[in-house]
Design a protein around this motif. Structure first.
Motif, PDB file in Angstrom:
ATOM      1  N   GLN A 158      77.204  47.468  54.018  1.00  0.00           N
ATOM      2  CA  GLN A 158      77.917  46.337  53.281  1.00  0.00           C
ATOM      3  C   GLN A 158      77.247  46.127  51.905  1.00  0.00           C
ATOM      4  O   GLN A 158      78.095  45.769  50.922  1.00  0.00           O
ATOM      5  N   TYR A 170      71.307  52.445  51.078  1.00  0.00           N
ATOM      6  CA  TYR A 170      71.727  52.239  52.314  1.00  0.00           C
ATOM      7  C   TYR A 170      70.363  51.555  53.386  1.00  0.00           C
ATOM      8  O   TYR A 170      70.747  50.505  54.118  1.00  0.00           O
ATOM      9  N   LYS A 203      85.948  47.051  48.252  1.00  0.00           N
ATOM     10  CA  LYS A 203      84.590  47.281  48.453  1.00  0.00           C
ATOM     11  C   LYS A 203      84.010  46.234  49.364  1.00  0.00           C
ATOM     12  O   LYS A 203      82.921  46.302  50.093  1.00  0.00           O
ATOM     13  N   SER A 210      78.052  48.692  49.480  1.00  0.00           N
ATOM     14  CA  SER A 210      79.482  48.635  49.162  1.00  0.00           C
ATOM     15  C   SER A 210      79.555  47.721  48.069  1.00  0.00           C
ATOM     16  O   SER A 210      80.582  47.684  47.347  1.00  0.00           O
ATOM     17  N   GLU A 228      86.350  49.227  54.074  1.00  0.00           N
ATOM     18  CA  GLU A 228      85.952  50.040  52.730  1.00  0.00           C
ATOM     19  C   GLU A 228      84.542  50.399  52.898  1.00  0.00           C
ATOM     20  O   GLU A 228      84.419  51.442  52.566  1.00  0.00           O
ATOM     21  N   ALA A 229      83.882  49.396  53.042  1.00  0.00           N
ATOM     22  CA  ALA A 229      82.301  49.744  53.226  1.00  0.00           C
ATOM     23  C   ALA A 229      81.997  50.979  54.204  1.00  0.00           C
ATOM     24  O   ALA A 229      81.264  51.869  53.745  1.00  0.00           O
ATOM     25  N   VAL A 277      83.426  54.275  52.772  1.00  0.00           N
ATOM     26  CA  VAL A 277      82.439  54.813  51.403  1.00  0.00           C
ATOM     27  C   VAL A 277      81.227  55.318  52.081  1.00  0.00           C
ATOM     28  O   VAL A 277      80.776  56.366  51.519  1.00  0.00           O
TER      29      VAL A 277
END
Length: 159
Positions: A62, A56, A33, A65, A38-39, A42
């Motif tokens: 980021q 968000y 994460k 995440s 990956e961020a 997701v």
């Protein structure tokens, strides 16, 4: 057959296997994460979920995440510590159950079946999410093990 059954390891062996497999999963998924790939991945699914949508605008892709990764690493750490502390293991198991209940909730309203084929041909979202049913069950088993062990231990101190 009896000889084979008598040679089986105790059920605590299975609990240990579940524990360390869940620690492995939470450690690697939690660390991931913190990576931008990956961020972004997701965010594609979590950005519109009520539990995460508010994060968000406040802390970005980021940052959100990173929060999720920190929770996952903490969960894995608590599950690992459950080897020595059933109270911490109980907390870790419950956090793990919460994690997988949340991820399974992404199924509602998502496009789960492969375009052009329909049921039972899962799309990538369904493949990503449905495995979490087994991981939820693993965390349930760890939670119940810790809870039953605490109950039995505390019953031994009854006056």
């Amino acid at each position: 057959m009896r000889k084979i059954l008598n040679g089986l390891p105790p059920q605590t062996f299975a609990i240990g296997a579940l524990r360390w497999s869940m620690v492995f999963i939470f450690a690697f998924f939690g660390v991931a994460k913190f990576a931008s790939y990956e961020a972004e991945g997701v965010a594609g699914i979590a950005m519109h979920h009520p539990l995460f949508a508010w994060m968000y605008p406040l802390i970005g892709v980021q940052g959100t995440s990173n929060v999720i990764g920190t929770i996952e690493l903490t969960t894995g750490g608590l599950i690992a510590l459950g080897l020595w502390s059933h109270r911490l293991g109980l907390l870790g198991g419950m956090m793990g159950m919460g994690t997988f209940l949340v991820t399974l909730s992404f199924s509602f309203g998502a496009s789960l079946w492969e375009d052009g084929f329909g049921f039972p041909f899962m799309g990538s979202t369904a493949q990503f999410l449905f495995k979490d049913a087994v991981l939820l069950a693993a965390c349930l088993a760890l939670t119940l093990h810790a809870g039953h062990t605490l109950r039995q231990r505390d019953a031994g101190f009854a006056v």
